[in-house]
Design an enzyme around this catalytic site. Structure first.
Site, PDB file in Angstrom:
ATOM      1  N   GLY A  43      31.512  19.591  -2.870  1.00 41.20           N
ATOM      2  CA  GLY A  43      30.824  20.434  -2.161  1.00 41.20           C
ATOM      3  C   GLY A  43      33.331  20.858  -2.109  1.00 41.20           C
ATOM      4  O   GLY A  43      33.696  20.319  -2.925  1.00 41.20           O
ATOM      5  N   LEU A  45      34.505  23.378  -2.658  1.00 39.77           N
ATOM      6  CA  LEU A  45      34.138  23.935  -3.847  1.00 39.77           C
ATOM      7  C   LEU A  45      35.091  25.055  -4.163  1.00 39.77           C
ATOM      8  O   LEU A  45      35.776  25.809  -2.997  1.00 39.77           O
ATOM      9  CB  LEU A  45      32.943  24.449  -4.033  1.00 39.77           C
ATOM     10  N   GLY A  48      37.335  25.719 -10.159  1.00 36.86           N
ATOM     11  CA  GLY A  48      36.562  25.031 -11.577  1.00 36.86           C
ATOM     12  C   GLY A  48      35.247  24.913 -11.130  1.00 36.86           C
ATOM     13  O   GLY A  48      34.064  24.625 -12.094  1.00 36.86           O
ATOM     14  N   HIS A  49      34.659  24.598  -9.782  1.00 37.04           N
ATOM     15  CA  HIS A  49      33.188  24.468  -9.606  1.00 37.04           C
ATOM     16  C   HIS A  49      32.619  25.852 -10.145  1.00 37.04           C
ATOM     17  O   HIS A  49      31.229  25.688 -10.153  1.00 37.04           O
ATOM     18  CB  HIS A  49      32.683  24.021  -8.290  1.00 37.04           C
ATOM     19  N   GLN A  73      31.708   6.022  -4.064  1.00 38.37           N
ATOM     20  CA  GLN A  73      32.368   5.687  -5.246  1.00 38.37           C
ATOM     21  C   GLN A  73      33.755   5.920  -4.369  1.00 38.37           C
ATOM     22  O   GLN A  73      35.320   6.036  -5.105  1.00 38.37           O
ATOM     23  CB  GLN A  73      32.516   7.053  -6.323  1.00 38.37           C
ATOM     24  N   LYS A 161      37.422  17.922 -16.356  1.00 35.78           N
ATOM     25  CA  LYS A 161      38.907  17.609 -15.460  1.00 35.78           C
ATOM     26  C   LYS A 161      38.751  15.962 -15.105  1.00 35.78           C
ATOM     27  O   LYS A 161      39.615  14.851 -15.185  1.00 35.78           O
ATOM     28  CB  LYS A 161      38.888  18.328 -14.533  1.00 35.78           C
ATOM     29  N   ARG A 199      41.341  18.309  -3.940  1.00 37.88           N
ATOM     30  CA  ARG A 199      42.221  17.089  -3.457  1.00 37.88           C
ATOM     31  C   ARG A 199      43.476  17.936  -2.998  1.00 37.88           C
ATOM     32  O   ARG A 199      44.736  17.616  -2.703  1.00 37.88           O
ATOM     33  CB  ARG A 199      42.094  16.208  -4.473  1.00 37.88           C
TER      34      ARG A 199
HETATM   35  O1  PAF Z   1      32.736  14.503 -10.160  1.00 36.70           O
HETATM   36  C1  PAF Z   1      31.987  14.744  -9.280  1.00 36.70           C
HETATM   37  O2  PAF Z   1      32.645  15.197  -7.680  1.00 36.70           O
HETATM   38  C2  PAF Z   1      31.574  13.108  -8.395  1.00 36.70           C
HETATM   39  O3  PAF Z   1      32.170  12.018  -8.878  1.00 36.70           O
HETATM   40  C3  PAF Z   1      30.430  13.595  -8.635  1.00 36.70           C
HETATM   41  C4  PAF Z   1      29.247  13.626 -10.265  1.00 36.70           C
HETATM   42  C5  PAF Z   1      30.045  14.822  -7.465  1.00 36.70           C
HETATM   43  C6  PAF Z   1      29.585  12.095  -8.342  1.00 36.70           C
HETATM   44  O4  PAF Z   1      29.415  11.965  -6.658  1.00 36.70           O
END
Ligand code: PAF
Length: 289
Positions: A43, A45, A48-49, A73, A161, A199
């Site tokens: 999210g 977004l 780039g997304h 993560q 990226k 970020r």
């Molecule tokens: O690149 C990301 O945004 C995250 O690492 C991903 C691939 C969605 C996994 O949570």
């Protein structure tokens, strides 16, 4: 499946929150002979997304975008709590890029009580990010494998990226015979070279002015390595440039083989990868040689 079934009024992609509804939707697409591309995201977004979504639509009939801020993560001291979340804003942006469905699992669905499985990647996952974020790739591979099993896409699109992440996912798909193709997409950048990242929203105005130095320094390192300078020297010069610009610290600048992320040999496709802290924000970037 008629296109209208994938859209809500206002043309926003249809939100899906349960595995049952997701499977029903995917079955509907499959029974119409449609192919599916998945764009996994956390999210917040940005353009780039949206470029990944547009690429997804060139690969498959249907684009599914997953939005899930994956706790596995993030280390306890990292920014999971303050990671930007804006579901309504994200869905409005996705409407402009042609996404068909938004997969919005929650943590009870992704990691129910007694969840106890983790995919551990080695190879491409060793070093670089793992030296500084040892929890990271185990969290990414585990959630991405789950997303693949849930959505069962023909293609999954990931940005270059996160170049090491892309290499780790390609490796996982190859090693575990996962039945889909991974597509890497070029990094989208601001005009001054800064790679788009959710970020970047953390940066103050003063930090934002300094941030493009990361990209400039690694481009210079790429040019030096290409012209035959020793990788260590080129990487050290880039780290010095980044530090002198006002970054608080440099986690790494590394010059690697683009395919294996092992040592770089002049004349082979290479990659300069870097991660550095600007105030309290960790930025990463990479460029090809
Ligand atoms: O690149 C990301 O945004 C995250 O690492 C991903 C691939 C969605 C996994 O949570």
């Amino acid at each position: 499946m008629a296109a209208s079934l994938s859209r809500t009024p206002g043309n926003a992609p249809k939100p899906i929150r349960t595995l049952k509804a997701l499977r029903q939707t995917i079955r509907g697409c499959r029974s119409d002979g449609e192919t599916i591309a998945l764009v996994p995201t956390m999210g917040a977004l940005h353009d780039g997304h949206l470029a990944l979504v547009r690429l997804a639509k060139t690969k498959a009939d249907r684009a599914v975008v997953s939005i899930y801020v994956n706790p596995k993560q993030f280390a306890p001291h990292e920014d999971f709590g303050r990671y930007p979340r804006d579901e309504a804003g994200d869905r409005a942006k996705l409407a402009t890029a042609g996404a068909d469905f938004v997969w919005l699992p929650d943590t009870a669905l992704m990691y129910p009580d007694a969840f106890a499985t983790r995919i551990v990647a080695e190879g491409a996952a060793l070093g670089l990010e793992t030296d500084f974020r040892p929890h990271f790739f185990g969290g990414v591979t585990t959630v991405v494998a789950k997303l693949f099993n849930q959505v069962t896409p023909d293609f999954a699109i990931f940005g270059e990226k996160d170049f090491q992440q892309l290499a780790v996912i390609r490796q996982m798909v190859r090693d575990l015979d996962m039945p889909l193709s991974i597509v890497g997409a070029p990094t989208t950048r601001e005009r001054d070279g800064l790679a788009l990242s959710s970020r970047n929203a953390y940066l103050s105005a003063a930090e934002r002015a300094i941030a493009p130095t990361l990209n400039r320094a690694i481009r210079e390192a790429a040019a030096r390595a290409k012209s035959g300078q020793r990788p260590d020297g080129a990487a050290a010069a880039a780290a010095a440039t980044i530090g002198a610009a006002g970054f608080a610290s440099v986690d790494y600048v590394a010059i690697r083989d683009a395919a294996t992320l092992g040592p770089y040999a002049t004349g082979r496709p290479g990659r300069v990868l870097a991660a550095a802290w600007l105030g309290k924000t960790r930025l990463i970037d990479n460029v090809k040689i």
